[in-house]
Scaffold this motif. Structure first.
Motif, mmCIF file in Angstrom:
data_model
loop_
_atom_site.group_PDB
_atom_site.id
_atom_site.type_symbol
_atom_site.label_atom_id
_atom_site.label_comp_id
_atom_site.label_asym_id
_atom_site.label_seq_id
_atom_site.Cartn_x
_atom_site.Cartn_y
_atom_site.Cartn_z
ATOM 1 N N LEU A 117 0.836 -1.202 0.000
ATOM 2 C CA LEU A 117 0.000 0.000 0.000
ATOM 3 C C LEU A 117 0.871 1.252 0.000
ATOM 4 C CD1 LEU A 117 -2.896 -0.777 2.518
ATOM 5 C CD2 LEU A 117 -3.110 -0.266 0.089
ATOM 6 N N THR A 118 1.960 1.202 0.761
ATOM 7 C CA THR A 118 2.841 2.365 0.859
ATOM 8 C C THR A 118 3.522 2.645 -0.469
ATOM 9 O OG1 THR A 118 3.287 1.571 3.111
ATOM 10 C CG2 THR A 118 4.562 3.451 2.341
ATOM 11 N N GLN A 119 3.941 1.598 -1.187
ATOM 12 C CA GLN A 119 4.528 1.782 -2.509
ATOM 13 C C GLN A 119 3.510 2.379 -3.478
ATOM 14 O OE1 GLN A 119 6.683 -2.406 -2.107
ATOM 15 N NE2 GLN A 119 6.997 -1.545 -4.150
ATOM 16 N N GLN A 120 2.276 1.936 -3.381
ATOM 17 C CA GLN A 120 1.238 2.473 -4.259
ATOM 18 C C GLN A 120 0.980 3.945 -3.959
ATOM 19 O OE1 GLN A 120 -2.258 -0.135 -4.835
ATOM 20 N NE2 GLN A 120 -1.095 -1.720 -3.771
ATOM 21 N N VAL A 121 1.047 4.310 -2.679
ATOM 22 C CA VAL A 121 0.916 5.727 -2.318
ATOM 23 C C VAL A 121 2.044 6.525 -2.958
ATOM 24 C CG1 VAL A 121 1.111 7.378 -0.416
ATOM 25 C CG2 VAL A 121 -0.332 5.353 -0.164
ATOM 26 N N ALA A 122 3.268 6.013 -2.875
ATOM 27 C CA ALA A 122 4.417 6.693 -3.467
ATOM 28 C C ALA A 122 4.245 6.848 -4.976
ATOM 29 C CB ALA A 122 5.698 5.924 -3.152
ATOM 30 N N LYS A 123 3.764 5.786 -5.619
ATOM 31 C CA LYS A 123 3.589 5.813 -7.078
ATOM 32 C C LYS A 123 2.607 6.903 -7.502
ATOM 33 C CE LYS A 123 1.020 2.689 -9.063
ATOM 34 N NZ LYS A 123 0.539 1.385 -9.600
ATOM 35 N N VAL A 124 1.471 6.990 -6.812
ATOM 36 C CA VAL A 124 0.432 7.956 -7.189
ATOM 37 C C VAL A 124 0.809 9.369 -6.747
ATOM 38 C CG1 VAL A 124 -1.986 8.610 -6.882
ATOM 39 C CG2 VAL A 124 -1.364 6.191 -7.105
ATOM 40 N N LEU A 125 1.303 9.472 -5.519
ATOM 41 C CA LEU A 125 1.554 10.786 -4.931
ATOM 42 C C LEU A 125 2.688 11.523 -5.635
ATOM 43 C CD1 LEU A 125 0.207 12.312 -2.639
ATOM 44 C CD2 LEU A 125 1.932 11.400 -1.091
ATOM 45 N N PHE A 126 3.748 10.786 -5.993
ATOM 46 C CA PHE A 126 4.917 11.434 -6.580
ATOM 47 C C PHE A 126 5.045 11.178 -8.082
ATOM 48 C CE2 PHE A 126 5.995 10.534 -2.096
ATOM 49 C CZ PHE A 126 6.076 11.840 -1.653
ATOM 50 N N ARG A 127 4.031 10.546 -8.665
ATOM 51 C CA ARG A 127 3.975 10.331 -10.119
ATOM 52 C C ARG A 127 5.298 9.767 -10.637
ATOM 53 N NH1 ARG A 127 0.110 13.077 -13.006
ATOM 54 N NH2 ARG A 127 1.625 13.555 -14.643
ATOM 55 N N THR A 128 5.707 8.666 -10.045
ATOM 56 C CA THR A 128 7.017 8.085 -10.361
ATOM 57 C C THR A 128 7.127 7.659 -11.816
ATOM 58 O OG1 THR A 128 6.199 5.921 -9.641
ATOM 59 C CG2 THR A 128 7.369 7.255 -8.013
ATOM 60 N N ARG A 129 6.010 7.392 -12.451
ATOM 61 C CA ARG A 129 6.072 6.907 -13.833
ATOM 62 C C ARG A 129 5.897 8.035 -14.838
ATOM 63 N NH1 ARG A 129 4.056 0.732 -12.873
ATOM 64 N NH2 ARG A 129 4.956 0.656 -10.791
ATOM 65 N N ALA A 130 5.913 9.270 -14.327
ATOM 66 C CA ALA A 130 5.782 10.422 -15.217
ATOM 67 C C ALA A 130 6.765 11.517 -14.801
ATOM 68 C CB ALA A 130 4.349 10.945 -15.196
ATOM 69 N N ASP A 131 6.487 12.177 -13.687
ATOM 70 C CA ASP A 131 7.291 13.332 -13.286
ATOM 71 C C ASP A 131 8.724 12.973 -12.909
ATOM 72 O OD1 ASP A 131 4.986 14.667 -13.700
ATOM 73 O OD2 ASP A 131 4.609 15.210 -11.611
ATOM 74 N N LEU A 132 8.946 11.800 -12.319
ATOM 75 C CA LEU A 132 10.291 11.419 -11.847
ATOM 76 C C LEU A 132 10.958 10.442 -12.809
ATOM 77 C CD1 LEU A 132 9.556 10.940 -8.039
ATOM 78 C CD2 LEU A 132 10.238 13.006 -9.245
ATOM 79 N N ASN A 133 10.599 10.501 -14.064
ATOM 80 C CA ASN A 133 11.059 9.522 -15.046
ATOM 81 C C ASN A 133 11.910 10.210 -16.111
ATOM 82 O OD1 ASN A 133 11.260 7.043 -16.282
ATOM 83 N ND2 ASN A 133 9.315 7.242 -17.385
ATOM 84 N N ASP A 134 12.900 11.010 -15.658
ATOM 85 C CA ASP A 134 13.653 11.840 -16.598
ATOM 86 C C ASP A 134 15.158 11.564 -16.591
ATOM 87 O OD1 ASP A 134 14.108 12.784 -14.089
ATOM 88 O OD2 ASP A 134 13.545 14.866 -14.480
ATOM 89 N N GLY A 135 15.599 10.418 -16.069
ATOM 90 C CA GLY A 135 17.023 10.071 -16.069
ATOM 91 C C GLY A 135 17.450 9.408 -17.367
ATOM 92 N N ILE A 136 18.760 9.297 -17.561
ATOM 93 C CA ILE A 136 19.304 8.699 -18.790
ATOM 94 C C ILE A 136 18.901 7.235 -18.913
ATOM 95 C CG2 ILE A 136 21.441 8.083 -19.985
ATOM 96 C CD1 ILE A 136 22.714 10.567 -18.672
ATOM 97 N N LEU A 137 18.976 6.482 -17.805
ATOM 98 C CA LEU A 137 18.670 5.055 -17.855
ATOM 99 C C LEU A 137 17.174 4.767 -17.975
ATOM 100 C CD1 LEU A 137 21.175 3.607 -15.204
ATOM 101 C CD2 LEU A 137 21.415 3.723 -17.691
ATOM 102 N N ASN A 138 16.341 5.797 -17.733
ATOM 103 C CA ASN A 138 14.899 5.590 -17.844
ATOM 104 C C ASN A 138 14.466 5.304 -19.275
ATOM 105 O OD1 ASN A 138 14.764 7.964 -15.338
ATOM 106 N ND2 ASN A 138 13.741 5.999 -15.086
ATOM 107 N N HIS A 139 15.341 5.599 -20.228
ATOM 108 C CA HIS A 139 14.997 5.382 -21.632
ATOM 109 C C HIS A 139 15.581 4.078 -22.174
ATOM 110 C CE1 HIS A 139 13.494 9.479 -21.586
ATOM 111 N NE2 HIS A 139 14.667 9.884 -21.109
ATOM 112 N N VAL A 140 16.251 3.310 -21.294
ATOM 113 C CA VAL A 140 16.833 2.032 -21.709
ATOM 114 C C VAL A 140 15.828 0.917 -21.447
ATOM 115 C CG1 VAL A 140 18.719 0.387 -21.368
ATOM 116 C CG2 VAL A 140 19.156 2.860 -21.194
ATOM 117 N N PRO A 141 15.391 0.205 -22.495
ATOM 118 C CA PRO A 141 14.413 -0.877 -22.281
ATOM 119 C C PRO A 141 14.929 -1.894 -21.268
ATOM 120 C CG PRO A 141 14.712 -0.422 -24.629
ATOM 121 C CD PRO A 141 15.767 0.351 -23.905
ATOM 122 N N GLY A 142 14.053 -2.314 -20.369
ATOM 123 C CA GLY A 142 14.424 -3.299 -19.354
ATOM 124 C C GLY A 142 14.886 -2.660 -18.061
#
Length: 750
Positions: A117-142
């Motif tokens: 539940l806590t991980q899901q809160v982090a995912k929604v609250l901090f938009r980990t799959r959108a706003d925090l997805n701007d690193g170099i390795l984030n564009h490497v498949p896998g």
């Protein structure tokens, strides 16, 4: 093996640290400590009436948070049993769940979800799959998902350190999307079941927890069978983990899902026209103060009285429903859009359609091709349309729809406290869902005779007495600069030759004596007094100025008439008293804007003059005394424009000033006779119906005392009884019409 294990452990620790600090920008940003301690999700701003009733909300995501204490235990149990059975045992990461997922991946099977539940809160609250997805390795498949999951693990552990388990549960239920524009459990409970979260029963809690997995797929509205199956699975999980026994489980799964479904939107709630107008000033304030009206959870406290607002809306609906019926009968089998000579306006609909968004869209789509545009303008569609008998579904083309709605009459109404300027009721139209145009502030029309009190104010200020007598004879304005000579006529078309006091003349709304005053004072003087009384719309200094030849709004007229009641002090109409943040800290308080406009004596004399309309024989508003039988002091003024295009009424009491207008969307659409179209018939009854309800509601505490007199003795005479002679029994034709036909106005016992 020990070396490999140790090396792997060290590498893992360094990997976690590298992600935490975004080493070489490989992994993307992490929320800072301040953000983590004060996580922010979009909260709807709420707007309240003066008596504490929630009127509506401003939002992109409709979310209003609740505390843990407001959550029922069955909802918490359903959530934990379904999403994170070991929630109380872990510190943000569940090793057993992660092991299960890893085993599933190695064996080619499915290990289920491993997020707590806590991980899901982090995912929604901090938009980990959108706003925090701007690193170099984030564009490497896998690697992308590995980095995202790592961030969620780190933030979950940090959340567990900063918040209690109860706070995390509340946070989870407040931030998640339940579908149907319902964000958070508070709005979801109201949307689907019309309840507060605390009132949810076991089956309802299980339904909403089931929706969380996939709001569209498991919506009880669009997928009721699938939603029920999902609800029953949630109940089975509760049974599995011991939250409910077998008998309770069996009884719950046998029950149907009973919805009370209603989606909150701008069309619903109290005073939608008012809320829309308030939002314009709020957006400007938010821009200047770096706030977000649609996301900051602000609390806006307004001047509206929810009871008066309800009575105003009811009065408009009751009166306009009957007027619309009469209007349709009046024009049955004929086209109502007519020019000043009574002839049908050619190509009226074809011209009007070009002002619509539908036409503009088609024009752009087909590059102005007339054949294509006309094809779609005349193509019939199934559509919901407004009627006073309720919404109905009809097959109509856009042209049919335009012709249908052009035949509807519209109305606007406003009530304000003249002492402090607070607006107590605001009805901008007959139905906000279908008619968004606001007729209180946005709409401006010729006010007709409701403008005459401004002329009489100037006269009183220039030394004229209410008892000053003037014969009812023609007054002609000579031709000037190409303008033809102008001789205003009375409502009944002629002149009696008899003398009337100014008070009688205003009460009877006599054009002849008003014209004489305008000629004596000068149109420029009348314009200057209009500005002193708060009229900001452009007013032309022409001979017809005293008859309301220039457009004004209801809002402006209410402010002007309030000056009479408020001892000569003009007070700007006021909509909002304060704005607070989500924690009820006051951000801004508003005070009335005032200025001295008239002497106290002139203001009082004008309230005395306006009372004559309701008490003098021949007064245009005597129906308030003889029909509605109001025993209290009140002043009034009716207004009717040329061809009966606009019907107006203004009413004043010691602590309430009301203004209203009735007419067609276009000035060419109106009744053809004064028997139906004059202000005393088409607008005044709204006031009577409204005030009857206001006086009857003792909780409002409306002032029933007489208008307060100035402490200093008056310098001019106002008792005109000795001048009346035998003329008190003479009632012009149009006023006889008021007293006889108005008794049957709404088929009511008035």
């Amino acid at each position: 093996m020990w070396v490999l294990f140790g090396g792997g452990l060290v590498a893992f620790v360094f990997y976690i640290l590298a992600v935490s600090v975004n080493f070489l920008n490989l992994f993307g940003r992490m929320p800072n400590l301040k953000t983590l301690e004060n996580p922010k999700s979009e909260l709807a701003s709420e707007i309240y009436s003066a008596d504490g009733v929630l009127m509506g909300k401003y939002f992109r995501e409709n979310r209003t948070p609740v505390g843990y204490k407001d959550l029922p235990q069955n909802l918490i149990d359903a959530l934990v049993a379904t999403e994170d059975a070991r929630f109380e045992e872990h510190s943000g990461i569940d090793p057993k769940a992660m092991g299960r997922v890893a085993t599933g991946l190695l064996t080619g099977g499915s290990g289920g979800g491993g997020s707590t539940l806590t991980q899901q809160v982090a995912k929604v609250l901090f938009r980990t799959r959108a706003d925090l997805n701007d690193g170099i390795l984030n564009h490497v498949p896998g690697l992308r998902m590995l980095v995202i999951k790592t961030k969620e693990w780190i933030m979950a552990v940090r959340l567990e350190r900063n918040y209690t388990k109860r706070e995390i549960i509340a946070m989870y239920l407040n931030i998640n999307d339940f579908g149907s524009n319902a964000f958070g459990i508070n709005v979801a409970a109201k949307t689907f079941f019309n309840k507060s979260p605390k009132q949810l029963n076991l089956e309802e809690s299980a339904t909403l927890v089931g929706v969380l997995n996939a709001p569209s797929r498991f919506s009880p509205v669009t997928n009721p069978e699938r939603s029920k199956n999902r609800r029953n699975w949630v109940l089975s999980q509760m049974n599995k983990y011991g939250y409910i026994d077998q008998r309770t489980y069996e009884q719950a799964v046998a029950k149907p899902i009973v919805l009370h479904y209603s989606v909150e939107n701008a069309n619903k709630g109290i005073a939608p026209y008012f809320r829309t107008e308030v939002s314009k000033s709020l957006l400007q304030w938010a821009k200047e103060t770096d706030h977000d009206l649609y996301a900051d959870g602000l609390k806006i406290y307004t001047t509206i009285d929810s009871r008066m607002q309800k009575y105003a809306e009811a009065a408009i609906a009751e009166h306009m429903q009957l007027q619309q019926k009469w209007f349709m009968q009046h024009w049955k089998g004929q086209l109502p859009w007519r020019d000043e000579t009574g002839r049908v306006i050619p190509n009226f609909l074809q011209t009007s359609i070009k002002r619509t968004e539908r036409y503009k869209s088609l024009f752009n789509r087909f590059d102005g091709n007339k054949d294509s545009i006309n094809y779609y303008l005349n193509k019939k569609y199934k559509m919901q349309v407004f009627s006073w008998q309720g919404e109905k579904e009809m097959m109509m083309s856009p042209m049919d729809s335009l012709a249908y709605y052009k035949r509807y009459l519209h109305a606007g109404f406003m009530a304000m406290n003249p002492i402090n300027g607070q607006i107590k009721a605001w009805v901008g139209g007959t139905n906000f869902k279908y008619f968004k145009y606001d007729h209180v502030k946005q709409g401006k029309r010729q006010p007709g005779s409701t403008f005459k009190p401004i002329v009489y104010t100037a006269a009183i200020d220039q030394g004229y007495s209410p008892c000053y007598q003037r014969p009812d004879v023609a007054t002609t304005f000579p031709a000037v600069a190409g303008r033809a000579p102008y001789t205003p006529k009375n409502f009944e078309g002629g002149f009696s030759g008899r003398s009337f006091t100014l008070r009688q003349a205003l009460a009877r709304s006599m054009n002849s004596i008003t014209a004489w005053l305008v000629q004596k004072l000068g149109p420029e003087t009348v314009v200057s007094y209009a500005k002193r009384l708060g009229i900001t719309s452009p007013i032309e200094a022409v001979p017809a100025v005293g008859f309301g030849s220039s457009d004004v709004s209801i809002l402006e007229l209410c402010g002007a008439y309030s000056t009479f009641v408020n001892k000569g002090v003009w007070t700007a109409p006021m909509m909002v008293t304060s704005i607070a943040d989500k924690n009820d800290n006051v951000l801004r308080e508003f005070v009335p804007q005032t200025r001295e406009a008239l002497s106290e004596e002139t203001a009082y004399i004008m309230t005395y003059m306006l009372q004559a309309s309701t008490t003098e024989p021949g007064g245009t508003s005597v129906i308030l005394k003889t029909g509605f039988k109001f025993p209290y002091e009140m002043g009034a003024k009716t207004g009717t424009t040329s061809n009966y295009s606009d019907a107006w009424f203004m009413g004043i009491t010691p602590d309430l000033v009301c203004g209203m207008w009735v007419g067609g969307e276009d000035r060419s659409i109106h009744f053809r006779t004064g028997a139906y179209g004059q202000g005393a018939r088409l607008a005044l009854p709204i006031y009577g119906l409204f005030m009857r309800k206001v006086y009857a509601d003792k909780s409002i505490g409306i002032n029933t005392n007489p208008f307060p007199k100035p402490q200093q003795p008056l310098s001019i005479e106002i008792d005109c009884s000795k001048y009346y002679g035998g003329q008190r029994d003479t009632i012009p034709y149009d006023q006889k019409l008021n007293q006889t036909d108005l008794n049957d106005l709404n088929n009511q016992d008035i």
